[in-house]
Design an enzyme around this catalytic site. Structure first.
Site, PDB file in Angstrom:
ATOM      1  N   LYS A 153       0.835  -1.200   0.000  1.00  0.00           N
ATOM      2  CA  LYS A 153       0.000   0.000   0.000  1.00  0.00           C
ATOM      3  C   LYS A 153       0.867   1.246   0.000  1.00  0.00           C
ATOM      4  O   LYS A 153       0.643   2.165  -0.796  1.00  0.00           O
ATOM      5  CB  LYS A 153      -0.917  -0.029   1.230  1.00  0.00           C
ATOM      6  CG  LYS A 153      -2.099   0.901   1.114  1.00  0.00           C
ATOM      7  CD  LYS A 153      -2.987   0.817   2.351  1.00  0.00           C
ATOM      8  CE  LYS A 153      -3.731  -0.496   2.421  1.00  0.00           C
ATOM      9  NZ  LYS A 153      -4.299  -0.771   3.746  1.00  0.00           N
ATOM     10  N   GLY A 209      -8.138  -6.794   4.459  1.00  0.00           N
ATOM     11  CA  GLY A 209      -8.951  -6.772   5.670  1.00  0.00           C
ATOM     12  C   GLY A 209      -8.396  -7.573   6.831  1.00  0.00           C
ATOM     13  O   GLY A 209      -9.059  -7.700   7.859  1.00  0.00           O
ATOM     14  N   MET A 232      -5.620  -6.994   8.576  1.00  0.00           N
ATOM     15  CA  MET A 232      -5.034  -6.184   9.632  1.00  0.00           C
ATOM     16  C   MET A 232      -5.926  -4.966   9.866  1.00  0.00           C
ATOM     17  O   MET A 232      -6.922  -4.786   9.201  1.00  0.00           O
ATOM     18  CB  MET A 232      -3.625  -5.795   9.249  1.00  0.00           C
ATOM     19  CG  MET A 232      -2.674  -6.974   9.379  1.00  0.00           C
ATOM     20  SD  MET A 232      -1.004  -6.513   9.018  1.00  0.00           S
ATOM     21  CE  MET A 232      -1.099  -6.234   7.282  1.00  0.00           C
ATOM     22  N   ARG A 265      -3.598  -1.277  -6.317  1.00  0.00           N
ATOM     23  CA  ARG A 265      -2.774  -2.479  -6.223  1.00  0.00           C
ATOM     24  C   ARG A 265      -3.160  -3.402  -7.365  1.00  0.00           C
ATOM     25  O   ARG A 265      -4.237  -3.244  -7.961  1.00  0.00           O
ATOM     26  CB  ARG A 265      -2.989  -3.187  -4.891  1.00  0.00           C
ATOM     27  CG  ARG A 265      -4.402  -3.671  -4.729  1.00  0.00           C
ATOM     28  CD  ARG A 265      -4.610  -4.392  -3.411  1.00  0.00           C
ATOM     29  NE  ARG A 265      -6.033  -4.639  -3.221  1.00  0.00           N
ATOM     30  CZ  ARG A 265      -6.650  -4.628  -2.046  1.00  0.00           C
ATOM     31  NH1 ARG A 265      -5.986  -4.374  -0.954  1.00  0.00           N
ATOM     32  NH2 ARG A 265      -7.930  -4.881  -1.958  1.00  0.00           N
ATOM     33  N   HIS A 317     -16.004  -8.239   0.748  1.00  0.00           N
ATOM     34  CA  HIS A 317     -14.973  -9.129   1.279  1.00  0.00           C
ATOM     35  C   HIS A 317     -15.111 -10.547   0.727  1.00  0.00           C
ATOM     36  O   HIS A 317     -14.149 -11.154   0.271  1.00  0.00           O
ATOM     37  CB  HIS A 317     -15.057  -9.139   2.807  1.00  0.00           C
ATOM     38  CG  HIS A 317     -14.093 -10.082   3.453  1.00  0.00           C
ATOM     39  ND1 HIS A 317     -14.449 -11.355   3.833  1.00  0.00           N
ATOM     40  CD2 HIS A 317     -12.775  -9.962   3.721  1.00  0.00           C
ATOM     41  CE1 HIS A 317     -13.401 -11.957   4.342  1.00  0.00           C
ATOM     42  NE2 HIS A 317     -12.371 -11.131   4.289  1.00  0.00           N
ATOM     43  N   SER A 354      11.938 -43.814 -15.836  1.00  0.00           N
ATOM     44  CA  SER A 354      10.823 -42.977 -15.414  1.00  0.00           C
ATOM     45  C   SER A 354      10.816 -43.003 -13.893  1.00  0.00           C
ATOM     46  O   SER A 354      10.675 -44.058 -13.277  1.00  0.00           O
ATOM     47  CB  SER A 354       9.510 -43.534 -15.967  1.00  0.00           C
ATOM     48  OG  SER A 354       8.438 -42.788 -15.443  1.00  0.00           O
TER      49      SER A 354
HETATM   50  P1  ADP Z   1      -7.504  -2.461   3.840  1.00  0.00           P
HETATM   51  O1  ADP Z   1      -6.075  -2.737   3.532  1.00  0.00           O
HETATM   52  O2  ADP Z   1      -8.085  -3.432   4.773  1.00  0.00           O
HETATM   53  O3  ADP Z   1      -8.298  -2.202   2.600  1.00  0.00           O
HETATM   54  P2  ADP Z   1      -7.292   0.379   4.177  1.00  0.00           P
HETATM   55  O4  ADP Z   1      -6.025   0.866   4.749  1.00  0.00           O
HETATM   56  O5  ADP Z   1      -7.410   0.460   2.712  1.00  0.00           O
HETATM   57  O6  ADP Z   1      -7.505  -1.103   4.678  1.00  0.00           O
HETATM   58  O7  ADP Z   1      -8.459   1.171   4.884  1.00  0.00           O
HETATM   59  C1  ADP Z   1      -9.761   0.721   5.061  1.00  0.00           C
HETATM   60  C2  ADP Z   1     -10.738   1.721   4.533  1.00  0.00           C
HETATM   61  O8  ADP Z   1     -10.537   3.015   5.047  1.00  0.00           O
HETATM   62  C3  ADP Z   1     -10.645   1.822   3.036  1.00  0.00           C
HETATM   63  O9  ADP Z   1     -11.909   1.661   2.504  1.00  0.00           O
HETATM   64  C4  ADP Z   1     -10.104   3.193   2.775  1.00  0.00           C
HETATM   65  O10 ADP Z   1     -10.656   3.746   1.631  1.00  0.00           O
HETATM   66  C5  ADP Z   1     -10.504   3.976   4.013  1.00  0.00           C
HETATM   67  N1  ADP Z   1      -9.480   4.980   4.280  1.00  0.00           N
HETATM   68  C6  ADP Z   1      -8.223   4.740   4.641  1.00  0.00           C
HETATM   69  N2  ADP Z   1      -7.514   5.877   4.717  1.00  0.00           N
HETATM   70  C7  ADP Z   1      -8.355   6.864   4.402  1.00  0.00           C
HETATM   71  C8  ADP Z   1      -8.219   8.290   4.284  1.00  0.00           C
HETATM   72  N3  ADP Z   1      -7.048   8.893   4.489  1.00  0.00           N
HETATM   73  N4  ADP Z   1      -9.298   8.989   3.953  1.00  0.00           N
HETATM   74  C9  ADP Z   1     -10.476   8.374   3.740  1.00  0.00           C
HETATM   75  N5  ADP Z   1     -10.678   7.056   3.813  1.00  0.00           N
HETATM   76  C10 ADP Z   1      -9.633   6.291   4.149  1.00  0.00           C
HETATM   77 MG    MG Z   2      -7.922  -0.919   1.193  1.00  0.00          MG
END
Ligand code: ADP
Ligand code: MG
Ligand code: MG
Length: 918
Positions: free
Chosen positions: A32, A114, A116, A372, A490, A805
């Site tokens: 990420k 999801g 972590m 990703r 999910h 073989s």
């Molecule tokens: P995961 O890896 O489980 O998808 P994320 O880090 O992407 O977790 O975060 C979970 C949710 O929170 C995502 O849907 C993401 O869009 C939202 N989110 C994370 N950071 C922000 C942010 N800075 N502003 C708005 N929404 C956020």
């Molecule tokens: Mg995410």
């Protein structure tokens, strides 16, 4: 342990068209973090990413190595990065007028969707909330964000990270959730959004009191304390139960650790000109090159993935049964959709692969929150790879590496018999999230799925929605059916990763009676344990158990395109194990270049085996040579017919025919009736027969009187089989056909056995040539290498063999001293305790058994440079084992017909990874 270096850089900033890191730094920044940096900073992208910074995976490693503490320099580096964010956003963390709020997000090297934790809205407290209310002009929104922070923080930081096991199984999140539901219930509200600002304000206070009461601590009001608490909790979540479980299934090393991303919050829940969504640059369900996605108006973060509300489609193409009632983003916000569309095109071009993206629109401004490489099912993987190759987005090698060999299994997955599907009424329709057909008994919890499956039951897991806690049960289930959630939920995501049959958002059914049954709209009731059948390709649910049939792979154009590329690249042959013309035809259809193992004993099992089996039995209990030869003469015509039919189908491709292998007593009847019949045929009394049968008993038949040992004890058995092979071959050749049999002697351990048997072969060869008026009959003579000694003496064995073989099943069995049929008792423990990394019967133990194979191949070829070498046995269809066989220079692998495409793709990938000199 990681040593703390003075100048180590632990914090990488991104935002404002710049980034310290980039996509190539996944190991350090996590997937990420690396992709956020790439999107924000790469000159050809520079997309609108809310600014932030990434704490590296090295911090995680340090954290675990130093009793959950941080490197000393981290604090200063982080404060500096925070100042950068403040400059870029014009806000200040903890400020009472214009406060900056941040999200704390996990991010491992490889995505663990999801698994972590994430904490949103960090920085909100009794002071800053006033600033947020003023800035947004929306007290309701501000208090909603606040109560979400308190709930997430309590759950993630104060409970889970502290390792607190909730009393009565009811976690703090659930307790707080109930408070929210109470208000809704009391006021008769249908949606969360109906709750007023004042009610939320009261709720916030109640939340805080509950936390204090249940967990004994205060929700921290200090933003800095919140920030560090959340960071620590995300690092801790790397070691959480479900993250560990997921890593075990996905084979992700525990040492990797996670990075933590701190990012400025943007809000998709600031009203009807705000939204949040998830989209894919191509359809991950079927691979079609169309922008595909879902979004929710006035929603934050996880709402789409959690599947709580049915999301709307981003465009017409993404519309489905459930979402057609909603307005697409394209219609609702045309210019923002256009912007998003152009970003996703740029992202795919840049990454040269399908991207899974998260975006948020805050009051008319679009932000990119994540990208990703998107997970896709096997069918989509094949289509995307071949089409991207044709579009010249990727080269041939990349296309071939894009499809996991095991993903091809999904293309061969059975589907519901179309005839049965025509007459069976559909009880419910949902979204087709994972293709193929599946049937099984209904369970309603992940725990039940695991438990029932462990008893050998085939189950279908039915849930309202799934959460990361359910992964184990989802893994064990044949298929997954959810009543809520969209194609980006999910359940859909996880099923796609595993190539599992899955239907989501099936609103036609309702789970009732505390999860003991579901009722379909048409009134059909399905109870726990009842059978249902799913068509995951179309999203249809049926009552009862329906027949499944195999799919016609020839109709899949992308598959055929891929296989054309495979054949251009691969350097090792792929054969099939088959012993009937029908199997041989299937094998040829899948692209087999011969048969690597034809077991002669096959004719004594199953349908049509009555008579040959009787003749075999007569032979087995014969006492005199005369008796035996009589029986053998009868058997001869069966063997000849069988061999001939398969040789004929194989059209000149080599067919390796193994001489009789199993210990004879395996074929002796045990029921009285059959024994009597046998006695009568032989004209001997029951007591004599019983004595003869008893004499065949062995204490350890696996290592007993079998294989070549039979041929040495009873040369006439070898003679009969060889004669059948030569005569069948001659007759077919006379019909103008090209035929190539390979005679394979099993269970050898010394060259003297081969010499002994070869004399018989030579003699019979001459006799048949004369009888059939043939100048010569093409054939090869060789042996199976399945006893360690044979591998060690390969140089000598090759003197009397044209081919080897490797029978890796038995070779593994005899070298490890593990009985393959009895490893269930100890292997799980061996794997758990990491005494072995893999089941050696599934994938070749390359460092042990592999050494024997390599040694045997090299020694054999020293004696006979053009010695043909292959393997037969289950390993021939295991991608890693195929790659191993390629690397050590084998001529071919042989596996069951259905795994031939998998082995071919693995062979092509092996040729790309480690090309052989031609
Ligand atoms: P995961 O890896 O489980 O998808 P994320 O880090 O992407 O977790 O975060 C979970 C949710 O929170 C995502 O849907 C993401 O869009 C939202 N989110 C994370 N950071 C922000 C942010 N800075 N502003 C708005 N929404 C956020
Ligand atoms: Mg995410
Ligand atoms: Mg064997």
């Amino acid at each position: 342990m990681v040593k703390e270096k003075k100048a180590a850089k632990y914090v990488y900033s991104f935002g404002g068209g710049k980034a310290d890191g980039n996509e190539s730094m996944k190991n350090l920044l996590g997937g990420k973090g690396a992709n956020l940096a790439e999107m924000a900073g790469h000159p050809s992208l520079r997309l609108p990413v809310p600014p932030g910074f990434t704490l590296t995976t090295e911090v995680c490693t340090y954290y675990y190595a130093h009793k959950k503490t941080y490197p000393k320099v981290l604090k200063i580096q982080m404060e500096k990065a925070l100042v950068k964010m403040e400059k870029l956003t014009g806000k200040k963390f903890g400020d009472k007028q214009n406060p900056l709020l941040v999200s704390i997000r996990s991010g491992a090297r490889r995505s663990m969707p999801g698994m972590m934790e994430t904490v949103l809205n960090v920085g909100l407290n009794e002071t800053t909330i006033k600033g947020i209310i003023q800035q947004s002009g929306d007290a309701r929104f501000a208090y909603d964000a606040y109560r979400r922070l308190i709930m997430m923080y309590a759950d993630v930081v104060l409970e889970k990270a502290e390792g607190i096991e909730p009393k009565g199984g009811k976690g703090i999140r659930k307790l707080l959730d109930e408070k929210l539901e109470n208000i809704k219930h009391k006021q008769g509200y249908a949606h969360d959004t109906d709750i007023t600002a004042d009610e939320l304000k009261v709720l916030v206070n109640e939340y805080k009191k509950t936390i204090k009461k249940v967990l004994g601590v205060d929700f921290p009001d200090d933003p800095m304390q919140q920030l560090w608490g959340a960071v620590g909790a995300v690092f801790s979540s790397w070691n959480g139960k479900r993250a560990n479980e997921y890593r075990r299934i996905e084979k992700i090393p525990h040492e990797w650790g996670t990075a933590v991303n701190v990012q400025a919050m943007v809000f998709g829940n600031m009203g009807d000109d705000s939204c949040t969504g998830v989209a894919f640059t191509r359809n991950p369900g079927n691979g079609q090159n169309k922008f595909y996605g879902e979004y929710l108006v006035n929603a934050q973060g996880e709402d789409v993935v959690a599947g709580i509300r049915t999301p709307a489609p981003v465009n017409e193409y993404s519309m489905n049964e459930q979402s057609k009632q909603f307005t697409s983003l394209e219609k609702l916000m045309p210019s923002l959709y256009k912007e998003l569309f152009s970003y996703q095109r740029r992202l795919e071009k840049h990454y040269k692969d399908m991207q899974d993206i998260e975006f948020t629109i805050e009051k008319g401004t679009l932000y990119m929150l994540q990208c990703r490489v998107g997970k896709r099912n096997g069918i989509a993987a094949v289509r995307m790879a071949t089409e991207m190759y044709k579009e010249k987005l990727i080269d041939m090698k990349t296309a071939l590496m894009r499809v996991g060999p095991n993903q091809l299994v999904e293309l061969l997955l059975p589907m519901i018999d179309p005839k049965a599907e025509l007459i069976q009424p559909v009880i419910a329709r949902g979204l087709p999230a994972g293709p193929g057909g599946a049937k099984g008994r209904v369970v309603f919890t992940s725990e039940d799925a695991v438990e029932w499956a462990s008893k050998g039951e085939k189950v279908i897991l039915v849930r309202e929605e799934t959460s990361p806690e359910d992964v184990d049960g989802m893994h064990k289930a044949e298929a997954i059916l959810t009543t809520k959630g969209g194609m980006t939920s999910h359940a859909a995501l996880v099923a796609r990763g595993w190539g599992k049959c899955c239907i989501v958002g099936c609103a036609d059914i309702e789970i009732r009676s505390e999860g003991k049954l579901f009722e379909a709209k048409n009134g059909v009731i399905i109870k726990e344990g009842d059978c249902i059948t799913l068509n995951g390709t179309k999203g249809l649910v049926f009552e009862g158990s329906m027949p499944l049939v195999d799919i016609d792979i020839e109709k899949n154009k992308s598959y055929k395109d891929l296989m054309k590329l495979v054949d251009k690249v691969k350097q090792i042959g792929v054969r099939a194990n088959a012993e009937t013309p029908a199997d041989a035809i299937t094998a040829m259809k899948f692209g087999a270049e011969g048969i690597g193992l034809f077991r002669t004993e096959h004719m004594f099992y199953g349908e049509g085996s009555e008579d040959p089996l009787l003749q075999l039995r007569k032979m087995i209990v014969s006492k005199t040579e005369k008796e035996r030869i009589n029986a053998l003469n009868d058997l001869f015509r069966y063997v000849k017919k069988d061999v001939k039919a398969t040789l004929d189908v194989m059209k000149g491709f080599p067919v390796t025919i193994r001489l009789l292998d199993p210990p004879l007593h395996e074929f002796v009847p045990h029921d009285k009736e059959k024994l009597q019949q046998l006695g009568k045929e032989l004209g001997i009394s029951m007591s004599v027969l019983r004595r003869r049968v008893l004499a065949l008993h062995e204490n350890n038949p696996m290592l007993g009187h079998r294989g070549v040992r039979l041929g040495v004890s009873y040369p006439e058995i070898t003679e009969m089989q060889v004669r059948a092979i030569f005569e069948a071959t001659s007759e077919l050749i006379k019909q103008g056909k090209k035929i190539l049999p390979e005679i394979m002697v099993p269970v050898t351990c010394t060259v003297n056995e081969l010499v002994h048997q070869r004399k018989i072969v030579d003699r019979v060869y001459k006799e048949v040539c004369e009888k059939m008026h043939m100048k010569k009959i093409p054939y090869l003579y060789g042996t199976m290498i399945e006893i360690p000694r044979a591998a060690l003496k390969a140089a000598q064995m090759a003197e009397s063999a044209d081919f080897f073989s490797f029978g890796t099943n038995d070779l593994t069995q005899m070298s490890f001293g593990f009985s393959r049929d009895d490893i269930g008792g100890f292997l799980p423990k061996y794997l758990d305790e990491k005494i072995l990394t893999d089941d050696p019967f599934q994938t070749i133990d390359q460092e042990g058994i592999g050494e024997l194979i390599k040694f045997g191949t090299e020694r054999g070829r020293k004696t006979k440079p053009n010695l043909k070498v292959g393997i037969c046995g289950e390993h021939g269809g295991d991608p890693e084992s195929v790659k191993f066989c390629h690397r050590i220079g084998m001529n071919y692998v042989s596996c069951s017909a259905f795994r031939v495409p998998i082995a071919r793709l693995a062979a092509a990938q092996a040729a790309i990874e480690s090309p052989r000199r031609k």
